[in-house]
Design a protein around this motif. Sequence first.
Motif, PDB file in Angstrom:
ATOM      1  N   GLU A  15     -13.696  19.531 -15.252  1.00  0.00           N
ATOM      2  CA  GLU A  15     -12.614  18.610 -15.627  1.00  0.00           C
ATOM      3  C   GLU A  15     -12.685  18.303 -17.128  1.00  0.00           C
ATOM      4  O   GLU A  15     -13.723  18.448 -17.752  1.00  0.00           O
ATOM      5  CB  GLU A  15     -12.655  17.302 -14.815  1.00  0.00           C
ATOM      6  CG  GLU A  15     -13.952  16.538 -14.826  1.00  0.00           C
ATOM      7  CD  GLU A  15     -14.917  17.017 -13.766  1.00  0.00           C
ATOM      8  OE1 GLU A  15     -15.644  17.998 -14.072  1.00  0.00           O
ATOM      9  OE2 GLU A  15     -14.981  16.429 -12.693  1.00  0.00           O
ATOM     10  N   HIS A  16     -11.621  17.828 -17.669  1.00  0.00           N
ATOM     11  CA  HIS A  16     -11.430  17.561 -19.102  1.00  0.00           C
ATOM     12  C   HIS A  16     -11.399  18.846 -19.929  1.00  0.00           C
ATOM     13  O   HIS A  16     -10.403  19.093 -20.612  1.00  0.00           O
ATOM     14  CB  HIS A  16     -12.463  16.566 -19.670  1.00  0.00           C
ATOM     15  CG  HIS A  16     -12.138  15.160 -19.291  1.00  0.00           C
ATOM     16  ND1 HIS A  16     -11.068  14.477 -19.824  1.00  0.00           N
ATOM     17  CD2 HIS A  16     -12.709  14.310 -18.390  1.00  0.00           C
ATOM     18  CE1 HIS A  16     -11.000  13.264 -19.278  1.00  0.00           C
ATOM     19  NE2 HIS A  16     -11.978  13.140 -18.408  1.00  0.00           N
ATOM     20  N   ALA A  17     -12.452  19.685 -19.849  1.00  0.00           N
ATOM     21  CA  ALA A  17     -12.428  20.917 -20.657  1.00  0.00           C
ATOM     22  C   ALA A  17     -11.241  21.794 -20.246  1.00  0.00           C
ATOM     23  O   ALA A  17     -10.682  22.527 -21.070  1.00  0.00           O
ATOM     24  CB  ALA A  17     -13.746  21.671 -20.499  1.00  0.00           C
ATOM     25  N   ASP A 217     -17.430  17.702 -34.385  1.00  0.00           N
ATOM     26  CA  ASP A 217     -17.700  19.089 -33.987  1.00  0.00           C
ATOM     27  C   ASP A 217     -18.517  19.139 -32.699  1.00  0.00           C
ATOM     28  O   ASP A 217     -18.319  20.012 -31.865  1.00  0.00           O
ATOM     29  CB  ASP A 217     -18.479  19.819 -35.092  1.00  0.00           C
ATOM     30  CG  ASP A 217     -17.577  20.108 -36.278  1.00  0.00           C
ATOM     31  OD1 ASP A 217     -16.338  19.964 -36.125  1.00  0.00           O
ATOM     32  OD2 ASP A 217     -18.105  20.453 -37.349  1.00  0.00           O
ATOM     33  N   PHE A 218     -19.456  18.178 -32.543  1.00  0.00           N
ATOM     34  CA  PHE A 218     -20.295  18.236 -31.337  1.00  0.00           C
ATOM     35  C   PHE A 218     -19.438  18.141 -30.078  1.00  0.00           C
ATOM     36  O   PHE A 218     -19.734  18.763 -29.045  1.00  0.00           O
ATOM     37  CB  PHE A 218     -21.369  17.122 -31.356  1.00  0.00           C
ATOM     38  CG  PHE A 218     -20.922  15.848 -30.692  1.00  0.00           C
ATOM     39  CD1 PHE A 218     -21.008  15.706 -29.303  1.00  0.00           C
ATOM     40  CD2 PHE A 218     -20.367  14.808 -31.424  1.00  0.00           C
ATOM     41  CE1 PHE A 218     -20.564  14.543 -28.677  1.00  0.00           C
ATOM     42  CE2 PHE A 218     -19.918  13.661 -30.806  1.00  0.00           C
ATOM     43  CZ  PHE A 218     -20.021  13.530 -29.436  1.00  0.00           C
ATOM     44  N   ALA A 219     -18.346  17.367 -30.163  1.00  0.00           N
ATOM     45  CA  ALA A 219     -17.509  17.178 -28.972  1.00  0.00           C
ATOM     46  C   ALA A 219     -16.709  18.451 -28.681  1.00  0.00           C
ATOM     47  O   ALA A 219     -16.552  18.854 -27.523  1.00  0.00           O
ATOM     48  CB  ALA A 219     -16.588  15.977 -29.152  1.00  0.00           C
ATOM     49  N   ALA A 220     -16.218  19.100 -29.752  1.00  0.00           N
ATOM     50  CA  ALA A 220     -15.514  20.382 -29.549  1.00  0.00           C
ATOM     51  C   ALA A 220     -16.500  21.401 -28.956  1.00  0.00           C
ATOM     52  O   ALA A 220     -16.143  22.159 -28.038  1.00  0.00           O
ATOM     53  CB  ALA A 220     -14.955  20.876 -30.874  1.00  0.00           C
ATOM     54  N   ASP A 221     -17.753  21.402 -29.469  1.00  0.00           N
ATOM     55  CA  ASP A 221     -18.770  22.318 -28.924  1.00  0.00           C
ATOM     56  C   ASP A 221     -19.085  21.983 -27.460  1.00  0.00           C
ATOM     57  O   ASP A 221     -19.375  22.864 -26.655  1.00  0.00           O
ATOM     58  CB  ASP A 221     -20.067  22.235 -29.744  1.00  0.00           C
ATOM     59  CG  ASP A 221     -19.868  22.763 -31.165  1.00  0.00           C
ATOM     60  OD1 ASP A 221     -18.854  23.456 -31.399  1.00  0.00           O
ATOM     61  OD2 ASP A 221     -20.716  22.466 -32.030  1.00  0.00           O
ATOM     62  N   GLY A 254     -23.904  15.500 -17.527  1.00  0.00           N
ATOM     63  CA  GLY A 254     -24.438  15.122 -18.844  1.00  0.00           C
ATOM     64  C   GLY A 254     -23.430  15.413 -19.952  1.00  0.00           C
ATOM     65  O   GLY A 254     -23.234  14.600 -20.869  1.00  0.00           O
ATOM     66  N   LEU A 255     -22.781  16.551 -19.874  1.00  0.00           N
ATOM     67  CA  LEU A 255     -21.805  16.918 -20.912  1.00  0.00           C
ATOM     68  C   LEU A 255     -20.583  15.995 -20.866  1.00  0.00           C
ATOM     69  O   LEU A 255     -20.034  15.621 -21.908  1.00  0.00           O
ATOM     70  CB  LEU A 255     -21.395  18.388 -20.759  1.00  0.00           C
ATOM     71  CG  LEU A 255     -22.540  19.391 -21.007  1.00  0.00           C
ATOM     72  CD1 LEU A 255     -22.100  20.815 -20.660  1.00  0.00           C
ATOM     73  CD2 LEU A 255     -23.031  19.327 -22.447  1.00  0.00           C
ATOM     74  N   LEU A 256     -20.162  15.620 -19.642  1.00  0.00           N
ATOM     75  CA  LEU A 256     -19.039  14.668 -19.525  1.00  0.00           C
ATOM     76  C   LEU A 256     -19.429  13.303 -20.092  1.00  0.00           C
ATOM     77  O   LEU A 256     -18.628  12.636 -20.754  1.00  0.00           O
ATOM     78  CB  LEU A 256     -18.596  14.544 -18.065  1.00  0.00           C
ATOM     79  CG  LEU A 256     -17.838  15.759 -17.512  1.00  0.00           C
ATOM     80  CD1 LEU A 256     -17.772  15.724 -15.982  1.00  0.00           C
ATOM     81  CD2 LEU A 256     -16.418  15.837 -18.091  1.00  0.00           C
ATOM     82  N   SER A 257     -20.702  12.900 -19.864  1.00  0.00           N
ATOM     83  CA  SER A 257     -21.185  11.636 -20.442  1.00  0.00           C
ATOM     84  C   SER A 257     -21.121  11.704 -21.957  1.00  0.00           C
ATOM     85  O   SER A 257     -20.740  10.736 -22.621  1.00  0.00           O
ATOM     86  CB  SER A 257     -22.633  11.354 -20.045  1.00  0.00           C
ATOM     87  OG  SER A 257     -22.712  11.085 -18.698  1.00  0.00           O
ATOM     88  N   ALA A 258     -21.507  12.862 -22.508  1.00  0.00           N
ATOM     89  CA  ALA A 258     -21.477  13.023 -23.973  1.00  0.00           C
ATOM     90  C   ALA A 258     -20.055  12.855 -24.504  1.00  0.00           C
ATOM     91  O   ALA A 258     -19.859  12.404 -25.630  1.00  0.00           O
ATOM     92  CB  ALA A 258     -22.031  14.390 -24.358  1.00  0.00           C
ATOM     93  N   LEU A 259     -19.068  13.205 -23.697  1.00  0.00           N
ATOM     94  CA  LEU A 259     -17.668  13.045 -24.122  1.00  0.00           C
ATOM     95  C   LEU A 259     -17.164  11.623 -23.891  1.00  0.00           C
ATOM     96  O   LEU A 259     -16.025  11.304 -24.220  1.00  0.00           O
ATOM     97  CB  LEU A 259     -16.768  14.045 -23.373  1.00  0.00           C
ATOM     98  CG  LEU A 259     -17.010  15.524 -23.707  1.00  0.00           C
ATOM     99  CD1 LEU A 259     -16.158  16.418 -22.801  1.00  0.00           C
ATOM    100  CD2 LEU A 259     -16.712  15.817 -25.175  1.00  0.00           C
ATOM    101  N   ALA A 281     -25.480  16.136  -8.824  1.00  0.00           N
ATOM    102  CA  ALA A 281     -24.487  15.068  -8.706  1.00  0.00           C
ATOM    103  C   ALA A 281     -23.779  14.901 -10.042  1.00  0.00           C
ATOM    104  O   ALA A 281     -24.395  15.005 -11.099  1.00  0.00           O
ATOM    105  CB  ALA A 281     -25.143  13.748  -8.295  1.00  0.00           C
ATOM    106  N   LYS A 282     -22.473  14.638  -9.964  1.00  0.00           N
ATOM    107  CA  LYS A 282     -21.683  14.443 -11.189  1.00  0.00           C
ATOM    108  C   LYS A 282     -20.462  13.582 -10.882  1.00  0.00           C
ATOM    109  O   LYS A 282     -20.070  13.461  -9.714  1.00  0.00           O
ATOM    110  CB  LYS A 282     -21.231  15.791 -11.767  1.00  0.00           C
ATOM    111  CG  LYS A 282     -20.304  16.575 -10.828  1.00  0.00           C
ATOM    112  CD  LYS A 282     -19.906  17.918 -11.430  1.00  0.00           C
ATOM    113  CE  LYS A 282     -18.782  17.810 -12.436  1.00  0.00           C
ATOM    114  NZ  LYS A 282     -17.504  17.366 -11.844  1.00  0.00           N
ATOM    115  N   LEU A 283     -19.882  13.026 -11.920  1.00  0.00           N
ATOM    116  CA  LEU A 283     -18.598  12.359 -11.714  1.00  0.00           C
ATOM    117  C   LEU A 283     -17.560  13.424 -11.401  1.00  0.00           C
ATOM    118  O   LEU A 283     -17.753  14.607 -11.707  1.00  0.00           O
ATOM    119  CB  LEU A 283     -18.214  11.535 -12.952  1.00  0.00           C
ATOM    120  CG  LEU A 283     -17.853  12.242 -14.251  1.00  0.00           C
ATOM    121  CD1 LEU A 283     -16.390  12.650 -14.282  1.00  0.00           C
ATOM    122  CD2 LEU A 283     -18.132  11.345 -15.435  1.00  0.00           C
ATOM    123  N   THR A 284     -16.471  13.029 -10.771  1.00  0.00           N
ATOM    124  CA  THR A 284     -15.399  13.991 -10.504  1.00  0.00           C
ATOM    125  C   THR A 284     -14.077  13.437 -11.010  1.00  0.00           C
ATOM    126  O   THR A 284     -13.786  12.251 -10.827  1.00  0.00           O
ATOM    127  CB  THR A 284     -15.294  14.359  -9.007  1.00  0.00           C
ATOM    128  OG1 THR A 284     -14.110  15.160  -8.813  1.00  0.00           O
ATOM    129  CG2 THR A 284     -15.199  13.143  -8.105  1.00  0.00           C
TER     130      THR A 284
END
Length: 327
Positions: A15-17, A217-221, A254-259, A281-284
């Motif tokens: 999701e999001h990406a 840039d970190f968020a685009a990466d 973890g990547l979604l948290s970073a966003l 486990a992750k958010l959905t």
Amino acid sequence: MVTASAPAKVYLFGEHAVVYGEPAVPCAIERRAQVTVEEREEGVRVNLQDLTIDGFTVEYDSSDDDRPDVDVSDSLVDAGMGYVNEAIEQAREAAGAPEAGFDITVEGDIPLGAGLGSSAAVAVAAIRAATAELGVELDAREVAARAYQVEHAVQQGEASRADTFCSAMGGAVRVEGDDCRTIDGVDNLPLVVGYDGGAGDTGALVAGVRDVKDRYDFAADTVTAIGDLVRQGERALVEGDVEEVGRLMNFNHGLLSALGVSSRSLDSMVWAARDADALGAKLTGAGGGGCIVALDESEDALTALSYTPGCEDAFRAELDTEGVRIE
Ligand code: PMV
């Protein structure tokens, strides 16, 4: 009179990406929205039955300008009405009946705005039911394409095809831009859902991610990294490697948290499931509040979630291999 139903979904990955053209893998679960449609002389009357934990009923006549008098937030009513009204426009267009009037009842057990794709399920079921009532049988792909137009219109262009395609087709699917496919051979996943009773504002969350992505840039990466992870996740899913699927779900969270789209309650449900030895486990969905999805073959994550402060509801979610259907 015709009733159609369509399933909710969870995102295993992406999701999001997916909004930026990366692939995503959602999968349909056995919770459904049912939409009953009966043709009437003119106008559209909508009865929104309980789609949330605290139910509500709305009588709304679209030929009348008065707002419905209900005890729920205006935005939820507006959102529900927006999806139904746009779905009716799509059905009228598909059937070549621009003036067709309808009585519509929406029911279901999908929490609204909680990351389970309630709006997509309502749009898909409404289009299938309303076109059938007008004597037109659309196949699931045609319904998905029209339901995407509904989300696109209501969410002002910020929508991927993932939710609507998954709800129309059922099972696990892969969506990358306009390329939508079903993933064969996935018919059993030990999914558990935890729900914090809240909802995230999808539009605001998507806009927030766009903002950090443009600024850092970190968020685009991170968005690109999610795309890479989804490709590996899809491979693991097809190979039946549930341990690897779970590991990658953890990284995805973890990547979604970073966003910036997780929340305290989503994080505590994710950690409760992991502490109970869930495979992942992750958010959905959009995040901000709503649901997490865990992969757990035992009953431990389900039990742990039901004792987790902030978790209002926890349930096992069977994969739904059937998409939209006439009841
Ligand atoms: O929270 P949901 O079920 O509306 O899912 C939103 C998923 C996003 O990727 C954030 C947006 C989209 O349209 O794909």
